[in-house]
Design a protein around this motif. Sequence first.
Motif, PDB file in Angstrom:
ATOM      1  N   VAL A 167      22.786-124.931  15.162  1.00  0.00           N
ATOM      2  CA  VAL A 167      23.680-126.035  14.826  1.00  0.00           C
ATOM      3  C   VAL A 167      23.040-127.342  15.247  1.00  0.00           C
ATOM      4  CG1 VAL A 167      26.004-126.978  15.002  1.00  0.00           C
ATOM      5  CG2 VAL A 167      25.646-124.500  15.243  1.00  0.00           C
ATOM      6  N   ILE A 168      22.700-128.157  14.269  1.00  0.00           N
ATOM      7  CA  ILE A 168      22.193-129.499  14.533  1.00  0.00           C
ATOM      8  C   ILE A 168      23.402-130.418  14.494  1.00  0.00           C
ATOM      9  CG2 ILE A 168      20.694-131.335  13.694  1.00  0.00           C
ATOM     10  CD1 ILE A 168      18.866-129.120  12.582  1.00  0.00           C
ATOM     11  N   ASP A 169      23.747-130.966  15.633  1.00  0.00           N
ATOM     12  CA  ASP A 169      25.045-131.604  15.836  1.00  0.00           C
ATOM     13  C   ASP A 169      25.114-133.007  15.223  1.00  0.00           C
ATOM     14  OD1 ASP A 169      27.485-132.633  17.093  1.00  0.00           O
ATOM     15  OD2 ASP A 169      27.261-130.993  18.522  1.00  0.00           O
ATOM     16  N   GLY A 170      25.962-133.159  14.208  1.00  0.00           N
ATOM     17  CA  GLY A 170      26.399-134.457  13.754  1.00  0.00           C
ATOM     18  C   GLY A 170      25.528-135.338  12.896  1.00  0.00           C
ATOM     19  N   PRO A 171      24.550-134.835  12.122  1.00  0.00           N
ATOM     20  CA  PRO A 171      23.863-135.747  11.202  1.00  0.00           C
ATOM     21  C   PRO A 171      24.700-135.972   9.954  1.00  0.00           C
ATOM     22  CG  PRO A 171      22.966-133.560  10.933  1.00  0.00           C
ATOM     23  CD  PRO A 171      23.986-133.470  12.046  1.00  0.00           C
ATOM     24  N   ARG A 172      24.544-137.081   9.337  1.00  0.00           N
ATOM     25  CA  ARG A 172      25.246-137.372   8.087  1.00  0.00           C
ATOM     26  C   ARG A 172      24.374-136.906   6.925  1.00  0.00           C
ATOM     27  NH1 ARG A 172      27.264-143.454   7.727  1.00  0.00           N
ATOM     28  NH2 ARG A 172      25.005-143.754   7.611  1.00  0.00           N
ATOM     29  N   TRP A 173      25.004-136.382   5.891  1.00  0.00           N
ATOM     30  CA  TRP A 173      24.296-135.882   4.717  1.00  0.00           C
ATOM     31  C   TRP A 173      23.366-136.935   4.122  1.00  0.00           C
ATOM     32  CZ3 TRP A 173      23.777-131.185   2.384  1.00  0.00           C
ATOM     33  CH2 TRP A 173      23.345-131.156   1.070  1.00  0.00           C
ATOM     34  N   SER A 174      23.792-138.185   4.170  1.00  0.00           N
ATOM     35  CA  SER A 174      23.012-139.257   3.550  1.00  0.00           C
ATOM     36  C   SER A 174      21.672-139.480   4.240  1.00  0.00           C
ATOM     37  CB  SER A 174      23.810-140.564   3.534  1.00  0.00           C
ATOM     38  OG  SER A 174      24.297-140.873   4.826  1.00  0.00           O
ATOM     39  N   GLU A 175      21.523-139.054   5.484  1.00  0.00           N
ATOM     40  CA  GLU A 175      20.254-139.195   6.184  1.00  0.00           C
ATOM     41  C   GLU A 175      19.459-137.891   6.225  1.00  0.00           C
ATOM     42  OE1 GLU A 175      22.444-142.187   6.353  1.00  0.00           O
ATOM     43  OE2 GLU A 175      23.163-140.968   8.052  1.00  0.00           O
ATOM     44  N   THR A 176      20.014-136.816   5.621  1.00  0.00           N
ATOM     45  CA  THR A 176      19.300-135.539   5.595  1.00  0.00           C
ATOM     46  C   THR A 176      19.027-135.154   4.145  1.00  0.00           C
ATOM     47  OG1 THR A 176      21.420-134.330   5.795  1.00  0.00           O
ATOM     48  CG2 THR A 176      20.215-134.802   7.828  1.00  0.00           C
ATOM     49  N   TRP A 177      19.797-134.214   3.611  1.00  0.00           N
ATOM     50  CA  TRP A 177      19.552-133.730   2.252  1.00  0.00           C
ATOM     51  C   TRP A 177      19.975-134.728   1.184  1.00  0.00           C
ATOM     52  CZ3 TRP A 177      16.831-129.318   1.575  1.00  0.00           C
ATOM     53  CH2 TRP A 177      16.678-128.504   2.700  1.00  0.00           C
ATOM     54  N   GLY A 178      20.862-135.653   1.533  1.00  0.00           N
ATOM     55  CA  GLY A 178      21.296-136.653   0.566  1.00  0.00           C
ATOM     56  C   GLY A 178      20.293-137.756   0.326  1.00  0.00           C
ATOM     57  N   ASP A 179      19.289-137.851   1.165  1.00  0.00           N
ATOM     58  CA  ASP A 179      18.200-138.809   0.977  1.00  0.00           C
ATOM     59  C   ASP A 179      17.224-138.231  -0.036  1.00  0.00           C
ATOM     60  OD1 ASP A 179      15.983-140.460   1.128  1.00  0.00           O
ATOM     61  OD2 ASP A 179      15.416-139.809   3.151  1.00  0.00           O
ATOM     62  N   PRO A 180      17.004-138.888  -1.187  1.00  0.00           N
ATOM     63  CA  PRO A 180      16.097-138.332  -2.200  1.00  0.00           C
ATOM     64  C   PRO A 180      14.708-138.020  -1.664  1.00  0.00           C
ATOM     65  CG  PRO A 180      17.328-140.183  -3.098  1.00  0.00           C
ATOM     66  CD  PRO A 180      17.608-140.154  -1.624  1.00  0.00           C
ATOM     67  N   GLN A 181      14.246-138.790  -0.681  1.00  0.00           N
ATOM     68  CA  GLN A 181      12.925-138.551  -0.109  1.00  0.00           C
ATOM     69  C   GLN A 181      12.944-137.494   1.004  1.00  0.00           C
ATOM     70  OE1 GLN A 181      10.382-140.034  -1.631  1.00  0.00           O
ATOM     71  NE2 GLN A 181      11.951-140.998  -2.926  1.00  0.00           N
ATOM     72  N   ARG A 182      14.119-137.251   1.551  1.00  0.00           N
ATOM     73  CA  ARG A 182      14.280-136.321   2.673  1.00  0.00           C
ATOM     74  C   ARG A 182      13.268-136.586   3.773  1.00  0.00           C
ATOM     75  NH1 ARG A 182      15.506-132.047  -1.865  1.00  0.00           N
ATOM     76  NH2 ARG A 182      17.628-132.736  -2.245  1.00  0.00           N
ATOM     77  N   ALA A 183      13.120-137.865   4.051  1.00  0.00           N
ATOM     78  CA  ALA A 183      12.086-138.311   4.982  1.00  0.00           C
ATOM     79  C   ALA A 183      12.307-137.822   6.401  1.00  0.00           C
ATOM     80  CB  ALA A 183      12.020-139.839   4.969  1.00  0.00           C
ATOM     81  N   ASN A 184      13.566-137.566   6.790  1.00  0.00           N
ATOM     82  CA  ASN A 184      13.860-137.167   8.160  1.00  0.00           C
ATOM     83  C   ASN A 184      13.863-135.664   8.377  1.00  0.00           C
ATOM     84  OD1 ASN A 184      14.349-139.903   9.097  1.00  0.00           O
ATOM     85  ND2 ASN A 184      16.261-139.818   7.927  1.00  0.00           N
ATOM     86  N   ILE A 185      13.768-134.891   7.291  1.00  0.00           N
ATOM     87  CA  ILE A 185      13.826-133.427   7.431  1.00  0.00           C
ATOM     88  C   ILE A 185      12.670-132.760   6.680  1.00  0.00           C
ATOM     89  CG2 ILE A 185      16.312-133.293   7.887  1.00  0.00           C
ATOM     90  CD1 ILE A 185      16.643-132.527   4.872  1.00  0.00           C
ATOM     91  N   PRO A 186      11.433-133.160   6.930  1.00  0.00           N
ATOM     92  CA  PRO A 186      10.317-132.602   6.161  1.00  0.00           C
ATOM     93  C   PRO A 186      10.157-131.099   6.320  1.00  0.00           C
ATOM     94  CG  PRO A 186       9.519-133.822   8.074  1.00  0.00           C
ATOM     95  CD  PRO A 186      10.980-134.142   7.939  1.00  0.00           C
ATOM     96  N   LYS A 187      10.443-130.567   7.489  1.00  0.00           N
ATOM     97  CA  LYS A 187      10.270-129.132   7.708  1.00  0.00           C
ATOM     98  C   LYS A 187      11.328-128.330   6.946  1.00  0.00           C
ATOM     99  CE  LYS A 187       7.663-127.472   9.973  1.00  0.00           C
ATOM    100  NZ  LYS A 187       6.343-126.820   9.715  1.00  0.00           N
ATOM    101  N   ARG A 188      12.591-128.745   7.057  1.00  0.00           N
ATOM    102  CA  ARG A 188      13.643-128.008   6.371  1.00  0.00           C
ATOM    103  C   ARG A 188      13.534-128.166   4.855  1.00  0.00           C
ATOM    104  NH1 ARG A 188      16.692-130.448  10.219  1.00  0.00           N
ATOM    105  NH2 ARG A 188      18.497-131.217   9.064  1.00  0.00           N
ATOM    106  N   ALA A 189      13.260-129.385   4.399  1.00  0.00           N
ATOM    107  CA  ALA A 189      13.204-129.634   2.957  1.00  0.00           C
ATOM    108  C   ALA A 189      11.945-129.050   2.319  1.00  0.00           C
ATOM    109  CB  ALA A 189      13.264-131.133   2.682  1.00  0.00           C
ATOM    110  N   GLY A 190      10.935-128.755   3.128  1.00  0.00           N
ATOM    111  CA  GLY A 190       9.692-128.220   2.606  1.00  0.00           C
ATOM    112  C   GLY A 190       9.581-126.725   2.820  1.00  0.00           C
ATOM    113  N   GLU A 191       8.897-126.353   3.873  1.00  0.00           N
ATOM    114  CA  GLU A 191       8.590-124.944   4.151  1.00  0.00           C
ATOM    115  C   GLU A 191       9.829-124.061   4.256  1.00  0.00           C
ATOM    116  OE1 GLU A 191       6.927-122.432   7.993  1.00  0.00           O
ATOM    117  OE2 GLU A 191       6.408-124.547   7.791  1.00  0.00           O
ATOM    118  N   LEU A 192      10.852-124.519   4.970  1.00  0.00           N
ATOM    119  CA  LEU A 192      12.013-123.658   5.192  1.00  0.00           C
ATOM    120  C   LEU A 192      12.846-123.493   3.925  1.00  0.00           C
ATOM    121  CD1 LEU A 192      13.195-124.582   8.794  1.00  0.00           C
ATOM    122  CD2 LEU A 192      11.362-123.065   8.028  1.00  0.00           C
ATOM    123  N   ALA A 193      13.070-124.572   3.182  1.00  0.00           N
ATOM    124  CA  ALA A 193      13.833-124.466   1.942  1.00  0.00           C
ATOM    125  C   ALA A 193      13.142-123.547   0.949  1.00  0.00           C
ATOM    126  CB  ALA A 193      14.044-125.847   1.327  1.00  0.00           C
TER     127      ALA A 193
END
Length: 323
Positions: A43-69
Amino acid sequence: MDTSRAFRTSAVLLFACAACIAAAEPSPAPKAPIAPERVVILVIDGPRWSETWGDPQRANIPKRAGELAAAGMMWTDFSNSGPTYTNAGHTAMTTGFDQPIDNRGRELPAHPGIFQLHLEKSGAPATDAWIVSSKDKLAILADTVDPAWKGKFLCSLDCGVKGNGTGYRDDATTMKRVREVLTNHHPHLMLINLKEPDASGHAKDWQAYLQGIRDTDAYAGRLWTWLQEDPIYAGKTALFITNDHGRHLDANGGFAEHGCDCLGCRHIELLALGPFSGRGSSSERRDLRDLAATVASILGVTLAGSPGRVLDELVKPAAAPPP
């Protein structure tokens, strides 16, 4: 049919289909998926969607949006359907019920959760199920006010500085404890809470909030690597990465707080990795109670009366990952 039977029936049908394909085709069919034996919830506590998966670049979640996804399944319409604060969100994902529970760690869940149910069914010692949390107050997830279960089949705890009421600790310490527990005890069930980026959000520190998202993304990648390098976990473990809540949209007070019904507070993530056939993304509308039902099904237990539904998308063909 209960959720456990439904999940296992889906898997059996999938195996049967794979066998039919193998008989009809000259080339070898892919191996059927192996049902997970162990479960880890991060559980990653309290991020807003707009700064994670809602960001088209997904700049803050490179590991999850890349290798893990690429190795798992992502839900694009996942939510906290109940009160959007820490203890309520965690209660929903472990008991299968939305509950307006006290958020200071002074109230136990109304229903027994996956930890007690697993230990009762398996007969395993307390060290086979763990809550390892940066937030001390989440120790409440180990027990319930239900008189049939209160004080029974309690899991192992490593929460906050020294337990409920002692204060929060940093996420680096929590991840160190996680590694120790995985190495020394190899539990079948673990829930991990990382307090960032929620803590920096409440402190109204935008840059630290974003850094918290990036740091916890790196921790998620590290955790998945640990599980794949350990022969007891590799190929036999489901890892679910989610949030307990989001944060207000700007029109509702900005990123510093949460707790209302706005989309910013409700819309959260769920990424599932493990020996499942489902890959890519799912647009099915799901919520934290469904995560509880799915974990319960994997463990072979039932959350009696819960409205949660098993995530059967995990054994269905999936859509392509979101662009």
